[in-house]
Design an enzyme around this catalytic site. Structure first.
Site, PDB file in Angstrom:
ATOM      1  N   ARG A  47      76.032  94.189   2.059  1.00  0.00           N
ATOM      2  CA  ARG A  47      76.002  92.727   2.165  1.00  0.00           C
ATOM      3  C   ARG A  47      77.422  92.216   2.403  1.00  0.00           C
ATOM      4  NH1 ARG A  47      76.389  90.255  -2.327  1.00  0.00           N
ATOM      5  NH2 ARG A  47      74.694  91.308  -3.392  1.00  0.00           N
ATOM      6  N   TYR A  99      70.192  70.465  18.060  1.00  0.00           N
ATOM      7  CA  TYR A  99      69.015  71.335  17.980  1.00  0.00           C
ATOM      8  C   TYR A  99      68.083  70.852  16.861  1.00  0.00           C
ATOM      9  CZ  TYR A  99      66.427  75.612  16.861  1.00  0.00           C
ATOM     10  OH  TYR A  99      65.454  76.525  16.573  1.00  0.00           O
ATOM     11  N   ASP A 173      78.683  73.809  17.862  1.00  0.00           N
ATOM     12  CA  ASP A 173      77.618  74.773  18.142  1.00  0.00           C
ATOM     13  C   ASP A 173      77.737  75.121  19.625  1.00  0.00           C
ATOM     14  OD1 ASP A 173      75.239  76.031  18.868  1.00  0.00           O
ATOM     15  OD2 ASP A 173      74.025  74.900  17.432  1.00  0.00           O
ATOM     16  N   LYS A 198      70.185  83.722  21.358  1.00  0.00           N
ATOM     17  CA  LYS A 198      70.092  83.202  22.710  1.00  0.00           C
ATOM     18  C   LYS A 198      70.944  84.052  23.661  1.00  0.00           C
ATOM     19  CE  LYS A 198      67.772  80.252  20.282  1.00  0.00           C
ATOM     20  NZ  LYS A 198      68.311  79.003  19.791  1.00  0.00           N
TER      21      LYS A 198
HETATM   22  C1  LIG Z   1      68.222  78.309  18.533  1.00  0.00           C
HETATM   23  C2  LIG Z   1      69.360  77.425  18.209  1.00  0.00           C
HETATM   24  C3  LIG Z   1      69.872  77.353  16.903  1.00  0.00           C
HETATM   25  C4  LIG Z   1      69.228  78.074  15.729  1.00  0.00           C
HETATM   26  O1  LIG Z   1      69.379  79.441  15.830  1.00  0.00           O
HETATM   27  P1  LIG Z   1      68.328  80.504  15.229  1.00  0.00           P
HETATM   28  O2  LIG Z   1      68.936  81.809  15.608  1.00  0.00           O
HETATM   29  O3  LIG Z   1      67.016  80.220  15.854  1.00  0.00           O
HETATM   30  O4  LIG Z   1      68.305  80.271  13.757  1.00  0.00           O
HETATM   31  C5  LIG Z   1      70.975  76.556  16.682  1.00  0.00           C
HETATM   32  N1  LIG Z   1      71.549  75.860  17.684  1.00  0.00           N
HETATM   33  C6  LIG Z   1      71.082  75.897  18.945  1.00  0.00           C
HETATM   34  C7  LIG Z   1      71.764  75.109  20.013  1.00  0.00           C
HETATM   35  C8  LIG Z   1      69.974  76.678  19.241  1.00  0.00           C
HETATM   36  O5  LIG Z   1      69.495  76.694  20.498  1.00  0.00           O
END
Ligand SMILES: *Cc1c(COP(=O)(O)O)cnc(C)c1O
Length: 379
Positions: A47, A99, A173, A198
């Site tokens: 961890r 998001y 982000d 992504k």
């Molecule tokens: C998908 C997404 C998230 C969240 O990520 P997860 O891996 O699904 O928890 C946060 N910000 C953006 C812009 C996203 O497209």
């Protein structure tokens, strides 16, 4: 080293014991210690630190132009850990087009822990300045946003945020752009967050998140939280993201090449009400996007004439574009945000137009993708 070289080598030395070129998947929870309280190279328990995850974390730091990377079990786990830097009664300012899952975490979960949130249009630096309060400790930006692909000038936002006497943390982000297109730390951000699910993973086979910073003190607080809260990325998932990242520059260039051709096609299609693509001249922040991003990326949104029904019809008629949530993989995806990814923001100020269709343009041949959209719009 250049980005393409870092993507393949950063954090990843051949194994010193046997020369293995690929980072091994260290499926171990614990490590033999050389004596009581004498772990080797800081490895005590997975961890806290795991060699496969550590390689990925160092790679991420290099790609973002940061010094420290941290990998989490999902993008939202990364976001949640960042918000735990704050004390109760702190105020957080966030974009009004973040998001949907980020909005839900802030609005439905973290408010209960006495964090206060406001959501404003961060594309306008003045509305950011006006919304800062004496209690603001963190500003959360997403650019480009999901699903409206709005662009915030990160440098301008950083100037406004850092002029505040509290010196709030500016978080970006960077999921849609990836570090190949945009490096927020170089533009004044304090923290970069990713959903590695992504583009970084890039193959729709792993869920993961990341946090990258430059500042050592901030990194130490985050490492403490990562270990104390425990939402870490597993070794196998770390390996998959490391492998995905090796082709990130190639993939992003191809995503863009395909998306640019599709944007041109949609812009002049009679059934399309409005195209939204950052590198298309019709985009309201086109010039900021050109300055801040290396290319326009693979995400396109558009409004279909005929409202929700027409949007649903298009999304259900494609054959190569798969009807699915998520984005950033090699395969093309299509979805209707109001009914799918952004259902959690329905009725809130982040409500999405039901006629909006979102494309994650993959790296297939662009002629096939164009033909698929043509037949779906004509259906
Ligand atoms: C998908 C997404 C998230 C969240 O990520 P997860 O891996 O699904 O928890 C946060 N910000 C953006 C812009 C996203 O497209």
């Amino acid at each position: 080293m250049k980005f393409e070289t870092l993507a393949i080598h950063a954090g990843q030395e051949p194994d010193p014991n046997n020369g293995a070129v690929m980072t091994p998947v260290y499926l171990t929870s614990t490590y033999k210690q050389d004596g009581v309280g004498k772990p080797r190279q800081g490895y005590e328990y997975s961890r806290t630190k795991n060699p496969t995850r550590f390689a990925l974390e160092n790679c991420l730091a290099a790609l973002e132009g940061g010094a420290y990377g941290l990998a989490f079990a999902s993008g939202l786990a990364a976001t949640d850990t960042v918000l735990r830097l704050l004390d109760a009664d702190s105020h957080v300012l966030a974009g009004n087009d973040v998001y949907g899952g980020t909005f839900r975490l802030f609005d439905k979960v973290l408010r209960r822990f006495r964090l206060d949130f406001d959501f404003v249009d961060t594309t306008d630096p003045e509305s950011v300045a006006d919304a800062l309060t004496p209690h603001t400790r963190l500003v959360w930006l997403e650019t480009p946003t999901n699903p409206l692909l709005r662009i915030t000038d990160i440098r301008a936002a950083a100037e406004v945020v850092h002029a505040h006497p509290n010196k709030p943390l500016l978080v970006v982000d960077n999921t849609f752009a990836t570090p190949y297109l945009q490096r927020p730390l170089e533009l004044g951000a304090d923290i970069v967050v990713h959903s590695m699910t992504k583009y970084l993973g890039g193959h729709s086979d792993v869920v993961g998140g990341a946090v990258i910073v430059k500042d050592k003190g901030l990194a130490e607080r985050l490492y403490f939280l990562q270990n104390a809260v425990g939402a870490v990325l597993g070794p196998m998932d770390s390996f998959l993201v490391l492998r995905g990242i090796k082709t990130l520059p190639l993939r992003m260039d191809r995503h863009f090449e395909n998306a640019a051709a599709i944007a041109d096609f949609l812009a002049s299609h009679p059934k399309v009400e409005k195209l939204i693509y950052p590198f298309h001249e019709s985009h309201p922040q086109y010039h900021i996007a050109r300055r801040q991003m290396k290319n326009g990326g693979g995400m396109i949104s558009f409004l279909v004439k005929g409202g929700r029904e027409a949007a649903v019809r298009v999304a259900e008629a494609t054959k190569i574009f798969t009807l699915a949530e998520s984005l950033g993989g090699v395969e093309s995806l299509i979805e209707v945000p109001a009914a799918m990814t952004h259902l959690s923001v329905a009725g809130s100020q982040l409500d999405v137009d039901p006629a909006l269709v979102r494309l994650s343009v993959g790296i297939e041949h662009k002629d096939d993708l164009l033909e698929d959209l043509r037949q779906a719009l004509d259906a």
